[in-house]
Scaffold this active site. Sequence first.
Site, mmCIF file in Angstrom:
data_model
loop_
_atom_site.group_PDB
_atom_site.id
_atom_site.type_symbol
_atom_site.label_atom_id
_atom_site.label_comp_id
_atom_site.label_asym_id
_atom_site.label_seq_id
_atom_site.Cartn_x
_atom_site.Cartn_y
_atom_site.Cartn_z
ATOM 1 C CB THR A 141 22.619 7.495 6.165
ATOM 2 O OG1 THR A 141 23.301 8.006 7.303
ATOM 3 C CG2 THR A 141 23.249 8.035 4.882
ATOM 4 C CB CYS B 259 2.360 -11.273 1.907
ATOM 5 S SG CYS B 259 2.613 -10.263 0.477
ATOM 6 C CB SER C 238 6.254 -1.102 -2.113
ATOM 7 O OG SER C 238 7.402 -1.909 -2.010
ATOM 8 N N GLY C 239 8.756 0.255 -3.746
ATOM 9 C CA GLY C 239 9.584 0.263 -4.949
ATOM 10 C C GLY C 239 9.617 -1.051 -5.702
ATOM 11 C CG HIS C 240 9.757 -5.039 -3.679
ATOM 12 N ND1 HIS C 240 9.297 -6.327 -3.772
ATOM 13 C CD2 HIS C 240 9.255 -4.542 -2.531
ATOM 14 C CE1 HIS C 240 8.558 -6.600 -2.692
ATOM 15 N NE2 HIS C 240 8.526 -5.533 -1.937
ATOM 16 C CD GLN D 85 0.386 -5.790 -5.108
ATOM 17 O OE1 GLN D 85 0.611 -5.726 -6.324
ATOM 18 N NE2 GLN D 85 1.149 -6.499 -4.300
ATOM 19 C CB ALA E 38 4.752 -0.973 1.331
ATOM 20 C CB THR E 39 6.626 -3.657 5.803
ATOM 21 O OG1 THR E 39 6.181 -4.652 4.868
ATOM 22 C CG2 THR E 39 6.445 -4.158 7.225
ATOM 23 C CG ASN F 170 -1.912 -8.345 -0.936
ATOM 24 O OD1 ASN F 170 -2.816 -7.774 -0.350
ATOM 25 N ND2 ASN F 170 -1.225 -9.317 -0.385
HETATM 26 N N1 PMP Z 1 0.991 -3.737 1.095
HETATM 27 C C1 PMP Z 1 0.646 -4.517 0.068
HETATM 28 C C2 PMP Z 1 -0.754 -4.423 -0.491
HETATM 29 C C3 PMP Z 1 1.567 -5.419 -0.477
HETATM 30 O O1 PMP Z 1 1.197 -6.198 -1.504
HETATM 31 C C4 PMP Z 1 2.870 -5.470 0.064
HETATM 32 C C5 PMP Z 1 3.903 -6.429 -0.494
HETATM 33 N N2 PMP Z 1 3.481 -7.763 -0.570
HETATM 34 C C6 PMP Z 1 3.198 -4.632 1.143
HETATM 35 C C7 PMP Z 1 2.229 -3.772 1.625
HETATM 36 C C8 PMP Z 1 4.561 -4.646 1.780
HETATM 37 O O2 PMP Z 1 5.509 -4.078 0.934
HETATM 38 P P1 PMP Z 1 7.086 -4.162 1.204
HETATM 39 O O3 PMP Z 1 7.517 -5.489 0.691
HETATM 40 O O4 PMP Z 1 7.657 -3.016 0.438
HETATM 41 O O5 PMP Z 1 7.302 -4.014 2.664
#
Ligand code: PMP
Length: 378
Positions: free
Chosen positions: A238, A325, A200-202, A180, A70-71, A150
């Site tokens: 890739t 974060c 985001s996947g994780h 979230q 997501a970043t 978050n």
């Molecule tokens: N946006 C939000 C609201 C998040 O909570 C997070 C992860 N803490 C991110 C973006 C960033 O996600 P990623 O770890 O996949 O870069």
Amino acid sequence: MPAYLDNAATTKPCDEAISACLAAMTENYGNPSSLHKVGLSAELAVTDARKAIAAALVCQPECITFTSGATEANNTLILGAAENYGKRKKKVVVSAVEHPSVSETMKLLEKNGFEIVRIKPQRDGSIDAEEFINAVDSSTFLVSCMYVNNETGAVMPVKRIFTQIKKLYPDCITHCDAVQAFMKLPIKTADLGADLITVSGHKVHAPKGVGAMYIRKGIRIAPRMLGGGQEKGLRSGTESVPLISAFGAAVRVQLPTIATAYSNAEELCGRLRKKLSALDYITINSNAENQCPYILNFSVNGIRSEIMLHFLESKNIFVSSGSACSKGGHSSVLTAMGVPDKTADSAIRVSFSRMSSCGEVEALATALQEGYLSLAKR
Ligand code: PMP
């Protein structure tokens, strides 16, 4: 049994994601760009995953682009929109409680001459839709508001904000960081009114290092990553077939049970809230009315977050101090909500997933009381 209650930081990959990841490394190990059949089967795995993410967002697969998370997606969407749409119009309206991947990107735009208007949250952590909408004018080319915060779990009135702004200023680009909210609240791109969405996947039981961006048809985002032109030129490099396959598998298996998982989170959050409300040394920072039940933020008065976090860790219970974060310092989100510094200093964030259980809540509630009794005396 450990109680893992830090799911807003990251989740445990589910079995389906792990199997898909493994299959992509042992069977579909080709390069999706290769013209032979080993490449083709890797390409098909990426196509399948794209369909799964698209189904979850109720959009066409062509609107989904995979990223490293997501970043990267937030950086690409905001900077890429600024490059294409921010030549004459220079104003951006954003909530003041965004994740650093949005707020730091906004700071960069500011340095480059853009005007960034930040809308502060109300005491309950949510954004006032009318205040947000009123801040937008004909010089605004982009707005950005997260779906669920978050740190607090506050649900933002994003539908109202985006649909109203689209009505008033159809050319204004609307961006939603839905990390979230994804796979927790039902998201339909058509109803949301967002031109751009980040996931985001994780956070949804897939591995770290994969995410996706939804880009509505007709919106042009200038790429950040240049090279071989993968992902229709939007994200060269890739494709990480193992991670993308895992993301798709996790989403596919969870999609039919979003509602039951939500009820489970509601039950757990309600149970914990009830227990905490009975303790006079606890202040609950998440507002009950507009809260996503996957996140509960509270303060154990007089005990610094890290101290309580490590006490809980000694009991095999894993939570977060405010937000995982942002390392150290005050939570800018709680501060923006008007939470006093002392209360913010002792904030704990508990976050559930569909794998969370009542036993974990009970263990946490017991350990919090034990922790308070032993730590408050010192
Ligand atoms: N946006 C939000 C609201 C998040 O909570 C997070 C992860 N803490 C991110 C973006 C960033 O996600 P990623 O770890 O996949 O870069």
